[in-house]
Design an enzyme around this catalytic site. Sequence first.
Site, PDB file in Angstrom:
ATOM      1  N   GLY A  94      24.399 -14.979   3.312  1.00  0.00           N
ATOM      2  CA  GLY A  94      23.618 -14.529   4.456  1.00  0.00           C
ATOM      3  C   GLY A  94      24.158 -13.306   5.171  1.00  0.00           C
ATOM      4  N   SER A  95      24.865 -12.441   4.462  1.00  0.00           N
ATOM      5  CA  SER A  95      25.357 -11.248   5.161  1.00  0.00           C
ATOM      6  C   SER A  95      24.195 -10.322   5.537  1.00  0.00           C
ATOM      7  CB  SER A  95      26.409 -10.503   4.327  1.00  0.00           C
ATOM      8  OG  SER A  95      25.832  -9.913   3.192  1.00  0.00           O
ATOM      9  N   LEU A 145      17.198 -17.065  -3.885  1.00  0.00           N
ATOM     10  CA  LEU A 145      17.345 -17.144  -5.333  1.00  0.00           C
ATOM     11  C   LEU A 145      16.266 -17.962  -6.030  1.00  0.00           C
ATOM     12  CD1 LEU A 145      21.240 -17.519  -5.546  1.00  0.00           C
ATOM     13  CD2 LEU A 145      19.836 -15.486  -5.963  1.00  0.00           C
ATOM     14  N   LYS A 146      15.312 -18.460  -5.276  1.00  0.00           N
ATOM     15  CA  LYS A 146      14.239 -19.250  -5.899  1.00  0.00           C
ATOM     16  C   LYS A 146      12.987 -18.400  -6.061  1.00  0.00           C
ATOM     17  CE  LYS A 146      16.482 -23.143  -5.953  1.00  0.00           C
ATOM     18  NZ  LYS A 146      16.875 -23.800  -7.206  1.00  0.00           N
ATOM     19  N   HIS A 157      17.110  -5.866  -2.905  1.00  0.00           N
ATOM     20  CA  HIS A 157      17.749  -5.974  -4.222  1.00  0.00           C
ATOM     21  C   HIS A 157      18.908  -4.976  -4.280  1.00  0.00           C
ATOM     22  CE1 HIS A 157      17.975  -6.833  -8.503  1.00  0.00           C
ATOM     23  NE2 HIS A 157      18.132  -5.537  -8.700  1.00  0.00           N
ATOM     24  N   ASP A 200      11.467  -8.791  -8.622  1.00  0.00           N
ATOM     25  CA  ASP A 200      11.935  -7.417  -8.377  1.00  0.00           C
ATOM     26  C   ASP A 200      10.918  -6.376  -8.804  1.00  0.00           C
ATOM     27  OD1 ASP A 200      14.345  -8.607  -7.572  1.00  0.00           O
ATOM     28  OD2 ASP A 200      15.169  -8.492  -9.594  1.00  0.00           O
ATOM     29  N   GLU A 243      22.888  -2.009   1.960  1.00  0.00           N
ATOM     30  CA  GLU A 243      21.866  -3.026   2.249  1.00  0.00           C
ATOM     31  C   GLU A 243      21.843  -3.361   3.738  1.00  0.00           C
ATOM     32  OE1 GLU A 243      21.617  -6.509  -0.324  1.00  0.00           O
ATOM     33  OE2 GLU A 243      22.978  -5.539  -1.713  1.00  0.00           O
TER      34      GLU A 243
HETATM   35  C1  GRF Z   1      22.303  -9.190  -1.727  1.00  0.00           C
HETATM   36  O1  GRF Z   1      23.034  -8.341  -2.572  1.00  0.00           O
HETATM   37  C2  GRF Z   1      20.837  -9.014  -1.932  1.00  0.00           C
HETATM   38  O2  GRF Z   1      20.490  -7.717  -2.310  1.00  0.00           O
HETATM   39  C3  GRF Z   1      20.554  -9.947  -3.061  1.00  0.00           C
HETATM   40  O3  GRF Z   1      21.379 -11.058  -2.841  1.00  0.00           O
HETATM   41  C4  GRF Z   1      22.516 -10.658  -2.090  1.00  0.00           C
HETATM   42  C5  GRF Z   1      22.542 -11.550  -0.906  1.00  0.00           C
HETATM   43  O4  GRF Z   1      23.688 -11.394  -0.146  1.00  0.00           O
HETATM   44  N1  GRF Z   1      19.148 -10.251  -3.144  1.00  0.00           N
HETATM   45  P1  GRF Z   1      23.782 -12.097   1.272  1.00  0.00           P
HETATM   46  O5  GRF Z   1      23.490 -13.583   1.086  1.00  0.00           O
HETATM   47  O6  GRF Z   1      22.798 -11.438   2.178  1.00  0.00           O
HETATM   48  O7  GRF Z   1      25.203 -11.885   1.707  1.00  0.00           O
END
Ligand code: GRF
Length: 218
Positions: free
Chosen positions: A18-19, A87-88, A106, A147, A176
């Site tokens: 969740g960063s 991830l789902k 992404h 994607d 990101e």
């Molecule tokens: C990120 O690199 C995002 O682009 C990808 O999954 C990662 C998630 O990182 N879809 P976080 O959970 O936000 O730290």
Amino acid sequence: MSPPLIPVPVAVLVSGTGSNLQALIDGLPATGPARLVRVISSNAKAGALDRAHRAGIPTTFLTDPADPTEVLSALAGAELVVLAGYLKRVPIAVVAKLHLRMINIHPALLPAFGGAGMYGRRVHEGVLASGATVSGATIHYVDEEYDHGPIIAQWPVPVHARDTQQSLAARVLEAEHRLLPAVVTALAQLGVPRHPVRLFAAGSAFIGGDGIAIGFSA
Ligand code: GRF
């Protein structure tokens, strides 16, 4: 452009650390055009849920992420939905209902290094193996394929000769974290248009120092 009187309610779908959620929590001003209203996780142990709790944002755990009724119920009231490390696969009925209102981040410059199975370290390993000198972050609309939907914004970073998967991942993640709040803010300011939006960085394309301004124009 002045912000809308009522902030756009934003829900965030997560599965992991969740960063990027944290970047939204930190980067969306309380009086800005977008407000985080719910964090929804496919993983009961996701660190993202702790971040949401600390920020006082309501959370939902999805018992069945493949159930469109459950997912739509969790997303009720959200005008914009952000997949941030989710991830789902999102059920097709949900994708259809949230056409041009659901976005994904992404960690590469799509359409390269994306698609089924391209997540986490595999993305950066693929970039390094290719010899590409540029990678970056992409935010795009979600459609029925992984994607794949129309690209909204990208932020490139250099790939250095001595990069490892970890060093490249860290550089992309920094991009990101800058890109996501800026794009959510811009989309909210535009009223989450029902047509695809492309946003362009107004500033240096590379992160290489302090104080780089990041702004977007449609
Ligand atoms: C990120 O690199 C995002 O682009 C990808 O999954 C990662 C998630 O990182 N879809 P976080 O959970 O936000 O730290």
